[in-house]
Design a protein around this motif. Sequence first.
Motif, PDB file in Angstrom:
ATOM      1  N   LEU A   1       0.819  -1.204   0.000  1.00  0.00           N
ATOM      2  CA  LEU A   1       0.000   0.000   0.000  1.00  0.00           C
ATOM      3  C   LEU A   1       0.856   1.258   0.000  1.00  0.00           C
ATOM      4  O   LEU A   1       1.956   1.291   0.564  1.00  0.00           O
ATOM      5  CB  LEU A   1      -0.913   0.025   1.234  1.00  0.00           C
ATOM      6  CG  LEU A   1      -1.943  -1.093   1.381  1.00  0.00           C
ATOM      7  CD1 LEU A   1      -2.707  -0.936   2.694  1.00  0.00           C
ATOM      8  CD2 LEU A   1      -2.909  -1.109   0.209  1.00  0.00           C
ATOM      9  N   SER A   2       0.309   2.317  -0.599  1.00  0.00           N
ATOM     10  CA  SER A   2       0.956   3.623  -0.505  1.00  0.00           C
ATOM     11  C   SER A   2       0.852   4.115   0.936  1.00  0.00           C
ATOM     12  O   SER A   2       0.063   3.599   1.742  1.00  0.00           O
ATOM     13  CB  SER A   2       0.256   4.621  -1.432  1.00  0.00           C
ATOM     14  OG  SER A   2      -1.079   4.861  -0.990  1.00  0.00           O
ATOM     15  N   HIS A   3       1.647   5.130   1.262  1.00  0.00           N
ATOM     16  CA  HIS A   3       1.642   5.645   2.638  1.00  0.00           C
ATOM     17  C   HIS A   3       0.255   6.159   3.029  1.00  0.00           C
ATOM     18  O   HIS A   3      -0.212   5.913   4.155  1.00  0.00           O
ATOM     19  CB  HIS A   3       2.668   6.774   2.768  1.00  0.00           C
ATOM     20  CG  HIS A   3       2.665   7.430   4.122  1.00  0.00           C
ATOM     21  ND1 HIS A   3       3.137   6.797   5.253  1.00  0.00           N
ATOM     22  CD2 HIS A   3       2.211   8.661   4.520  1.00  0.00           C
ATOM     23  CE1 HIS A   3       2.982   7.601   6.295  1.00  0.00           C
ATOM     24  NE2 HIS A   3       2.439   8.739   5.874  1.00  0.00           N
ATOM     25  N   LEU A   4      -0.411   6.838   2.103  1.00  0.00           N
ATOM     26  CA  LEU A   4      -1.735   7.404   2.415  1.00  0.00           C
ATOM     27  C   LEU A   4      -2.758   6.298   2.648  1.00  0.00           C
ATOM     28  O   LEU A   4      -3.567   6.366   3.584  1.00  0.00           O
ATOM     29  CB  LEU A   4      -2.181   8.314   1.276  1.00  0.00           C
ATOM     30  CG  LEU A   4      -3.474   9.115   1.507  1.00  0.00           C
ATOM     31  CD1 LEU A   4      -3.354   9.994   2.748  1.00  0.00           C
ATOM     32  CD2 LEU A   4      -3.790   9.967   0.279  1.00  0.00           C
ATOM     33  N   ALA A   5      -2.739   5.266   1.807  1.00  0.00           N
ATOM     34  CA  ALA A   5      -3.674   4.153   1.970  1.00  0.00           C
ATOM     35  C   ALA A   5      -3.404   3.407   3.269  1.00  0.00           C
ATOM     36  O   ALA A   5      -4.343   3.031   3.998  1.00  0.00           O
ATOM     37  CB  ALA A   5      -3.579   3.204   0.780  1.00  0.00           C
ATOM     38  N   ALA A   6      -2.131   3.188   3.583  1.00  0.00           N
ATOM     39  CA  ALA A   6      -1.786   2.501   4.833  1.00  0.00           C
ATOM     40  C   ALA A   6      -2.237   3.308   6.041  1.00  0.00           C
ATOM     41  O   ALA A   6      -2.747   2.753   7.026  1.00  0.00           O
ATOM     42  CB  ALA A   6      -0.276   2.257   4.885  1.00  0.00           C
ATOM     43  N   THR A   7      -2.078   4.628   5.973  1.00  0.00           N
ATOM     44  CA  THR A   7      -2.494   5.486   7.082  1.00  0.00           C
ATOM     45  C   THR A   7      -4.006   5.437   7.272  1.00  0.00           C
ATOM     46  O   THR A   7      -4.497   5.371   8.416  1.00  0.00           O
ATOM     47  CB  THR A   7      -2.041   6.931   6.834  1.00  0.00           C
ATOM     48  OG1 THR A   7      -0.621   6.974   6.682  1.00  0.00           O
ATOM     49  CG2 THR A   7      -2.452   7.835   7.983  1.00  0.00           C
ATOM     50  N   LEU A   8      -4.764   5.468   6.171  1.00  0.00           N
ATOM     51  CA  LEU A   8      -6.221   5.400   6.282  1.00  0.00           C
ATOM     52  C   LEU A   8      -6.649   4.090   6.931  1.00  0.00           C
ATOM     53  O   LEU A   8      -7.524   4.070   7.810  1.00  0.00           O
ATOM     54  CB  LEU A   8      -6.866   5.540   4.903  1.00  0.00           C
ATOM     55  CG  LEU A   8      -8.402   5.404   4.870  1.00  0.00           C
ATOM     56  CD1 LEU A   8      -9.059   6.450   5.763  1.00  0.00           C
ATOM     57  CD2 LEU A   8      -8.912   5.519   3.440  1.00  0.00           C
ATOM     58  N   LEU A   9      -6.036   2.980   6.519  1.00  0.00           N
ATOM     59  CA  LEU A   9      -6.383   1.688   7.116  1.00  0.00           C
ATOM     60  C   LEU A   9      -6.060   1.680   8.606  1.00  0.00           C
ATOM     61  O   LEU A   9      -6.854   1.194   9.424  1.00  0.00           O
ATOM     62  CB  LEU A   9      -5.627   0.571   6.403  1.00  0.00           C
ATOM     63  CG  LEU A   9      -5.915  -0.854   6.899  1.00  0.00           C
ATOM     64  CD1 LEU A   9      -7.375  -1.223   6.690  1.00  0.00           C
ATOM     65  CD2 LEU A   9      -5.015  -1.865   6.191  1.00  0.00           C
TER      66      LEU A   9
ATOM     67  N   ASN B   1      -9.986   2.263  -2.940  1.00  0.00           N
ATOM     68  CA  ASN B   1      -9.865   1.202  -3.955  1.00  0.00           C
ATOM     69  C   ASN B   1      -8.528   0.477  -3.841  1.00  0.00           C
ATOM     70  O   ASN B   1      -8.440  -0.733  -4.084  1.00  0.00           O
ATOM     71  CB  ASN B   1     -10.023   1.777  -5.356  1.00  0.00           C
ATOM     72  CG  ASN B   1     -11.476   2.008  -5.726  1.00  0.00           C
ATOM     73  OD1 ASN B   1     -12.385   1.498  -5.061  1.00  0.00           O
ATOM     74  ND2 ASN B   1     -11.706   2.775  -6.773  1.00  0.00           N
ATOM     75  N   GLU B   2      -7.505   1.226  -3.493  1.00  0.00           N
ATOM     76  CA  GLU B   2      -6.187   0.612  -3.319  1.00  0.00           C
ATOM     77  C   GLU B   2      -6.215  -0.409  -2.176  1.00  0.00           C
ATOM     78  O   GLU B   2      -5.647  -1.498  -2.285  1.00  0.00           O
ATOM     79  CB  GLU B   2      -5.155   1.709  -3.020  1.00  0.00           C
ATOM     80  CG  GLU B   2      -3.730   1.193  -2.937  1.00  0.00           C
ATOM     81  CD  GLU B   2      -2.743   2.306  -2.620  1.00  0.00           C
ATOM     82  OE1 GLU B   2      -1.614   1.966  -2.214  1.00  0.00           O
ATOM     83  OE2 GLU B   2      -3.104   3.497  -2.752  1.00  0.00           O
ATOM     84  N   ILE B   3      -6.901  -0.076  -1.103  1.00  0.00           N
ATOM     85  CA  ILE B   3      -7.007  -1.005   0.042  1.00  0.00           C
ATOM     86  C   ILE B   3      -7.932  -2.167  -0.306  1.00  0.00           C
ATOM     87  O   ILE B   3      -7.655  -3.326   0.036  1.00  0.00           O
ATOM     88  CB  ILE B   3      -7.526  -0.271   1.294  1.00  0.00           C
ATOM     89  CG1 ILE B   3      -6.680   0.969   1.587  1.00  0.00           C
ATOM     90  CG2 ILE B   3      -7.534  -1.206   2.499  1.00  0.00           C
ATOM     91  CD1 ILE B   3      -7.234   1.852   2.691  1.00  0.00           C
ATOM     92  N   LYS B   4      -9.021  -1.868  -0.990  1.00  0.00           N
ATOM     93  CA  LYS B   4      -9.965  -2.911  -1.400  1.00  0.00           C
ATOM     94  C   LYS B   4      -9.322  -3.925  -2.338  1.00  0.00           C
ATOM     95  O   LYS B   4      -9.716  -5.095  -2.355  1.00  0.00           O
ATOM     96  CB  LYS B   4     -11.172  -2.274  -2.100  1.00  0.00           C
ATOM     97  CG  LYS B   4     -12.186  -1.631  -1.167  1.00  0.00           C
ATOM     98  CD  LYS B   4     -13.138  -0.715  -1.911  1.00  0.00           C
ATOM     99  CE  LYS B   4     -13.831  -1.429  -3.046  1.00  0.00           C
ATOM    100  NZ  LYS B   4     -14.686  -0.513  -3.834  1.00  0.00           N
TER     101      LYS B   4
END
Length: 875
Positions: free
Chosen positions: A441-449, A510-513
Amino acid sequence: MSTTSGSPTTGGTTLRPFKAPSKSKSDWLAPAILTAKTITAAAECAPFPYIKGVSGTVLILLETVVTVKKNREDLEELCNSATEIITILHDQILAHGDTAAIKFKGLCGELESYLKAVILAIRNLQDQSKGFRGRVKEFLKASNLTDKIAGYQTQIQGLMAVVETNFKVDKMYNIITAPSFAVVNTVQNINNCPPPSRIFQGRQAILDKMHQFFDTESGNQHIYVLYGLGGAGKTQIALKFIEESRFLHFLNQNELLRCLLVDASKVETIDTGLKGIAVSKSAGDSAQDALMWLQSNHNNWLLFFDNADDPKINLNDFLPKCNHGNVIITSRNPDLRNYGAHTLVSDMDEADATTLLLRRANKECSEENLKLATEIVKELYYLPLAIIQAGAFISKSEDLEGYLALYHSNRARLLSEKAAQSHDDYAQTVFTTWQISFNQLSHLAATLLQLCSFLHYTGISEDMFSTASKYDFSLSWPPREELQEPLEFLSHFVEPTGEWNSLKFLNVTNEIKAYSLISFDAKAKLFSIHPLVHAWSRSTLLDEEPLQSCMSSILGMCIEKIPENEMELASVRLISHVGLLEYANPDRVADFRRAFSQIYYYTGKFKDAQALAELILERSKFLLGDDHADTLSAMGNLASTYFDLGESLKAKELEVLVLEKRTKILGEDHPDTLLAMGSLASTYYMLGEFQKAKELELLALEKHTKVLGEDHPRTLLVMGNLASIYSDLGEFQKAQKLDVLVLEKHTKILGEDHPDTLFTLSNLAITYYTLGEFQKAKEIEVLVLEKRTKVLGMDHPNTLRAMANLAVTHYNLGDLNKALGLEVEVLQKRRQLLGDKHPDTILAMEDLVKTYQKLGKPEEMEELEQLIEDTKKSL
């Protein structure tokens, strides 16, 4: 058995052809059955139980053929071939022990699958409606069934060739020199489909769906996608399906290899897998050569792309471009559903999960063990990989009963621990399999999760973040400098104009999904996280506090921006998140205690609301002074909480003070002054001071109408309260007129399911009840209860109030048993929610006493009367 010139010696390489024995067509079956019975009997004593299974299947096949009574060469050759190969397998295993058994076990399983399929085909004839001879004739003429028989014979010939050539046993070193019956070189070996786990359990609904799909003649390439969270069992389901049906759905007369396995985790492994296919088919040495071979080969091949998880790989580049053949894909990426039929692979059902745990733990299915196992799989949320790991640990520790206690204190360690012994080739544990996805995951996607791991795992919405982004800092606290982290995170989704950019948020989710680490319900527009993923994502943090504080602030900023007339519905959606964040670390969320207190209040958790409201008032007085607007708001909120806790005198004391100060500071026509006026009138009403309540409510209605307009939600609330006062004062016509008017306006402005509309509808029912029109009251109350249950939930105070009102109406209509059922439930829930001393709880007790008396239940009545007496004495 017939041989070529030059019979093979032990360990020789000469092949034996599969010809029919040189005997008359009338006597070949009896000796074959005798041979099979001998082998079956010998297998009883052999130390390799799978021989018993295969040889027993041969015997069933032969006995089934007896019922057909038609000695055609295809069946004859098949039966004799099966008997011959079983004899060789049996002898080889007995001669060479465990070393040979390791490889021959796979052969036995393959052979058993072939023979079971034939048995099924023959027995199916007996279920058809035509005469027996006609059915046999039709069976033997049917090209598809004849082809199957020929295909099975070809398979057995291939197995026989392997026995004679590729499975030479070296007497000196006692090893098997060829690694697999389906390959002749290392390149080809990479495309073998292994068998499923030996303890595979359940998933029948998915398997049935796959069988139905691949049985359908569509004229197009069959593609089936199994997608879902890592550890859910996608690969094992695919392998089980292949084991069950490869010789029914994917029959190919000329090729021994049916299933072509490709590791699809990387472009490099896909390329290697396809090259292996090309080399094994003598079609070339590149991935493109393999695709060309598949496109030109109209035999019913199956291509299995396993672990196609990387969303950056365009799998379409590696699919054969043709209208024939079969493809199975397993992936964490739900986007791959677009390739064809698909099934979301999620958690197991409870019965299968429990059985799987006990099998892996090597525990018997006793009543006590089943009960313990059920509790464990519930805690593991029925995730297959987690169940396998738990079973492995229990098998090692031999302590089924003590596992849950260990799990609660060592969850991360237990879900990260790989068992030394396994039943399949899966190399990852529960937590490590998700870590692999997380690392992509990108940093932003990882942070959101990670932020979402501080919320409840269900009911997460984009709206929570977008609403928070509109926070305007008009309140006295917290200051902007204390909100730098949440503002920085939200800025990634906000345009320079201040507008929220849903597309940017969608791209991140979507990246996390794509790795199934989060799911989305398009209808409800809500995200959810598997509970174990939710727990794991917290474990990825070295320091929880910064992100916990950030998420707490985002949630608080969101709540502060919710309009007053939407707060009750919003609270139902947000309470689970507030509960986790507020209790996780109270010192980090002090700035938004007011927001969290509102959520507790509107969901009926008045004690929690009171605790926060008292802290807010104390803080506000210290920082802002007694007369500040925020201090007076905090005082009013605490008074409302006291009111709903039944402490009306405390509420009255604060509300009188608030009204005095607001009138003096803001003037009597200010909206905040009018709000204080209405609150005090309600408290007068609760205290039974109806005349004071009426005078104050009439003044409040006049000023609300003048200042806010006759359709404003606050104006309508005052109007509804005034209708209740009229009803208690016996002015029923005035009450009914106001109720009907307010109901019309609420329905038109807010909708028929809005809590305020239902509140007015409930008041109208009370008016009908007071007028003695019980049937009309009942019809309305049934509707109110239904809608409040749907909107607010079963445990909300307003839902319980609707239930209590309906119970009283049932009582007056003579439906005593209906009244009893509702009253018992109301009392139970109010005692849990409000405590025994709350006026509403005492009222519920008194209603139930009357029903017990009417039903002739003196013991229950006396017990409850004693409780009421003791409770009132303690007040």
